[in-house]
Design a protein around this motif. Structure first.
Motif, PDB file in Angstrom:
ATOM      1  N   PHE A   1      -4.433   0.874  -3.369  1.00  0.00           N
ATOM      2  CA  PHE A   1      -3.957   1.496  -4.604  1.00  0.00           C
ATOM      3  C   PHE A   1      -4.231   3.004  -4.651  1.00  0.00           C
ATOM      4  O   PHE A   1      -3.884   3.653  -5.641  1.00  0.00           O
ATOM      5  CB  PHE A   1      -4.590   0.812  -5.821  1.00  0.00           C
ATOM      6  N   PHE A   2      -4.874   3.548  -3.608  1.00  0.00           N
ATOM      7  CA  PHE A   2      -5.078   4.992  -3.599  1.00  0.00           C
ATOM      8  C   PHE A   2      -3.728   5.677  -3.767  1.00  0.00           C
ATOM      9  O   PHE A   2      -2.772   5.362  -3.042  1.00  0.00           O
ATOM     10  CB  PHE A   2      -5.720   5.459  -2.289  1.00  0.00           C
ATOM     11  N   PRO A   3      -3.607   6.618  -4.708  1.00  0.00           N
ATOM     12  CA  PRO A   3      -2.296   7.244  -4.937  1.00  0.00           C
ATOM     13  C   PRO A   3      -1.879   8.105  -3.751  1.00  0.00           C
ATOM     14  O   PRO A   3      -2.720   8.739  -3.112  1.00  0.00           O
ATOM     15  CB  PRO A   3      -2.523   8.103  -6.192  1.00  0.00           C
ATOM     16  N   PRO A   4      -0.586   8.124  -3.444  1.00  0.00           N
ATOM     17  CA  PRO A   4      -0.115   9.012  -2.373  1.00  0.00           C
ATOM     18  C   PRO A   4      -0.326  10.463  -2.781  1.00  0.00           C
ATOM     19  O   PRO A   4      -0.243  10.813  -3.961  1.00  0.00           O
ATOM     20  CB  PRO A   4       1.383   8.679  -2.268  1.00  0.00           C
TER      21      PRO A   4
ATOM     22  N   GLY B   1       0.814  -1.208   0.000  1.00  0.00           N
ATOM     23  CA  GLY B   1       0.000   0.000   0.000  1.00  0.00           C
ATOM     24  C   GLY B   1       0.846   1.256   0.000  1.00  0.00           C
ATOM     25  O   GLY B   1       1.703   1.453  -0.867  1.00  0.00           O
ATOM     26  N   HIS B   2       0.618   2.137   0.996  1.00  0.00           N
ATOM     27  CA  HIS B   2       1.330   3.411   1.065  1.00  0.00           C
ATOM     28  C   HIS B   2       2.604   3.344   1.898  1.00  0.00           C
ATOM     29  O   HIS B   2       3.259   4.361   2.102  1.00  0.00           O
ATOM     30  CB  HIS B   2       0.417   4.487   1.656  1.00  0.00           C
ATOM     31  N   LYS B   3       2.958   2.155   2.362  1.00  0.00           N
ATOM     32  CA  LYS B   3       4.182   2.044   3.154  1.00  0.00           C
ATOM     33  C   LYS B   3       5.401   2.385   2.324  1.00  0.00           C
ATOM     34  O   LYS B   3       5.478   2.058   1.135  1.00  0.00           O
ATOM     35  CB  LYS B   3       4.335   0.612   3.696  1.00  0.00           C
ATOM     36  N   ARG B   4       6.350   3.025   2.974  1.00  0.00           N
ATOM     37  CA  ARG B   4       7.626   3.300   2.317  1.00  0.00           C
ATOM     38  C   ARG B   4       8.674   2.330   2.840  1.00  0.00           C
ATOM     39  O   ARG B   4       8.680   2.012   4.028  1.00  0.00           O
ATOM     40  CB  ARG B   4       8.061   4.743   2.590  1.00  0.00           C
ATOM     41  N   PRO B   5       9.569   1.848   1.972  1.00  0.00           N
ATOM     42  CA  PRO B   5      10.602   0.930   2.468  1.00  0.00           C
ATOM     43  C   PRO B   5      11.483   1.617   3.515  1.00  0.00           C
ATOM     44  O   PRO B   5      11.871   2.766   3.354  1.00  0.00           O
ATOM     45  CB  PRO B   5      11.399   0.572   1.205  1.00  0.00           C
ATOM     46  N   GLU B   6      11.771   0.884   4.583  1.00  0.00           N
ATOM     47  CA  GLU B   6      12.614   1.426   5.636  1.00  0.00           C
ATOM     48  C   GLU B   6      14.084   1.459   5.216  1.00  0.00           C
ATOM     49  O   GLU B   6      14.874   2.258   5.711  1.00  0.00           O
ATOM     50  CB  GLU B   6      12.469   0.569   6.899  1.00  0.00           C
ATOM     51  N   LYS B   7      14.417   0.562   4.289  1.00  0.00           N
ATOM     52  CA  LYS B   7      15.800   0.477   3.817  1.00  0.00           C
ATOM     53  C   LYS B   7      15.801   0.002   2.372  1.00  0.00           C
ATOM     54  O   LYS B   7      14.959  -0.803   1.975  1.00  0.00           O
ATOM     55  CB  LYS B   7      16.592  -0.493   4.709  1.00  0.00           C
TER      56      LYS B   7
ATOM     57  N   TYR C   1      13.180  -3.224   2.132  1.00  0.00           N
ATOM     58  CA  TYR C   1      12.870  -3.702   3.473  1.00  0.00           C
ATOM     59  C   TYR C   1      11.600  -3.009   3.973  1.00  0.00           C
ATOM     60  O   TYR C   1      11.560  -1.789   4.099  1.00  0.00           O
ATOM     61  CB  TYR C   1      14.026  -3.404   4.427  1.00  0.00           C
ATOM     62  N   PHE C   2      10.555  -3.807   4.242  1.00  0.00           N
ATOM     63  CA  PHE C   2       9.303  -3.304   4.804  1.00  0.00           C
ATOM     64  C   PHE C   2       9.051  -4.021   6.120  1.00  0.00           C
ATOM     65  O   PHE C   2       8.799  -5.229   6.123  1.00  0.00           O
ATOM     66  CB  PHE C   2       8.123  -3.564   3.866  1.00  0.00           C
ATOM     67  N   ASP C   3       9.113  -3.296   7.244  1.00  0.00           N
ATOM     68  CA  ASP C   3       8.907  -3.916   8.553  1.00  0.00           C
ATOM     69  C   ASP C   3       9.821  -5.134   8.675  1.00  0.00           C
ATOM     70  O   ASP C   3      11.029  -5.009   8.616  1.00  0.00           O
ATOM     71  CB  ASP C   3       7.430  -4.281   8.761  1.00  0.00           C
TER      72      ASP C   3
END
Length: 299
Positions: free
Chosen positions: A192-195, A114-120, A132-134
């Motif tokens: 899928f809602f756009p950021p 979804g709207h999560k951003r990769p932490e690394k 890397y996600f969570d």
């Protein structure tokens, strides 16, 4: 010029007669074209552009549209032999784009995170990138990651699945040679809602009472309320309450009031001040025939 065929399919009760509103379908197909254009441009370093054409195919009980994607050289005066390295590379890239290394990876990233951003972000050999996600990791092609980070692409991804917001349209699929590559279900659309390209100015949360004016059972769960002074639209993200509504465990009548934990956000979007509301938690449902107790001061 290299080309690849694939099929876009929408299915559900609303299209059992294999008919679909052009107002829903046209933006979805245009969105798909824009996505493929960006993938082709990224994977060929701008030497090729994409052309998407409808071949046309309708099957009973769904809408299936066969599409032909072509990679066209950006420089028409350049003669490219059929057996030249550039031509075969473009053809191979196109097959990858309409497969696991392109569209599938792009849709899967959004559907899963979804709207999560990769932490690394870790760049690997072979034009790969590890995200890397969570507590999870995923590896995609760098070109897919570049396209994934483009706001316009995220907008167009949403356009392709937006028909699922309509009641009776339940799944969106992409198939190649009859093989299912991508499937998005109705309950996944919100991912899928756009950021937003926004600058947040104020984020405030408080407990308040809202009177229901209209109820929406779409995937946004955006209901209309009055707070006594003005009408507002608020997204309800309380999963327990939403589940009860979906199961019809809660009935509503005129004048019903909800006691809620309300989040108010003010932000700048495209140089305009906007306000959005989210109901984080529904604390109490007060039927219309009941009154909110008021503590009057002792006289």
């Amino acid at each position: 010029m290299p080309s690849v065929n694939f099929t876009v399919k929408y299915d559900g009760e609303a299209i059992r007669e294999h008919e679909m509103d052009v107002a829903l379908l046209a933006p979805a197909l245009l969105g798909m074209q824009k996505i493929i254009e960006e993938l082709v441009k990224a994977s060929t370093e701008g030497e090729y552009k994409a052309s998407l054409k409808i071949k046309g195919n309708v099957k009973q009980g769904s809408i299936e549209i066969e599409l032909v994607t072509q990679a066209i050289a950006n420089f028409p005066t350049q003669i490219i032999d059929f057996f030249s390295g550039k031509y075969t590379t473009a053809a191979a890239n196109l097959i990858t784009i309409i497969g696991a290394g392109g569209l599938f990876a792009l849709y899967n990233l959004v559907r899963k995170y979804g709207h999560k951003r990769p932490e690394k972000i870790e760049y690997l050999d072979g034009d790969k990138v590890k995200l890397y996600f969570d507590n999870e990791t995923t590896i995609v092609n760098q070109n897919v990651f570049i396209v994934y980070n483009k706001f316009e692409v995220r907008e167009n991804l949403f356009k392709t699945v937006k028909p699922l917001e309509k009641e009776g349209i339940d799944t969106f699929e992409i198939l190649k040679n009859g093989e299912l590559l991508i499937q998005v279900k109705k309950d996944e659309v919100s991912r899928f809602f756009p950021p937003r390209l926004t600058e947040s100015l104020l984020l405030d949360e408080n407990i308040t009472y809202l009177q229901i004016k209209s109820i929406s059972f779409n995937l946004n769960n955006k209901w209309t309320f009055t707070n006594g002074d003005e009408d507002i639209k608020a997204n309800i993200i309380d999963s327990i309450f939403i589940d009860k509504v979906a199961k019809r465990d809660i009935s509503f009548s005129d004048g019903d009031i909800l006691k809620v934990r309300l989040e108010k956000e003010q932000y700048m979007e495209n140089d305009k001040l906007k306000t959005s509301y989210k109901i984080i938690e529904v604390l109490e449902h007060i039927k219309g025939s009941q009154q909110i107790p008021i503590d009057f001061p002792n006289v």
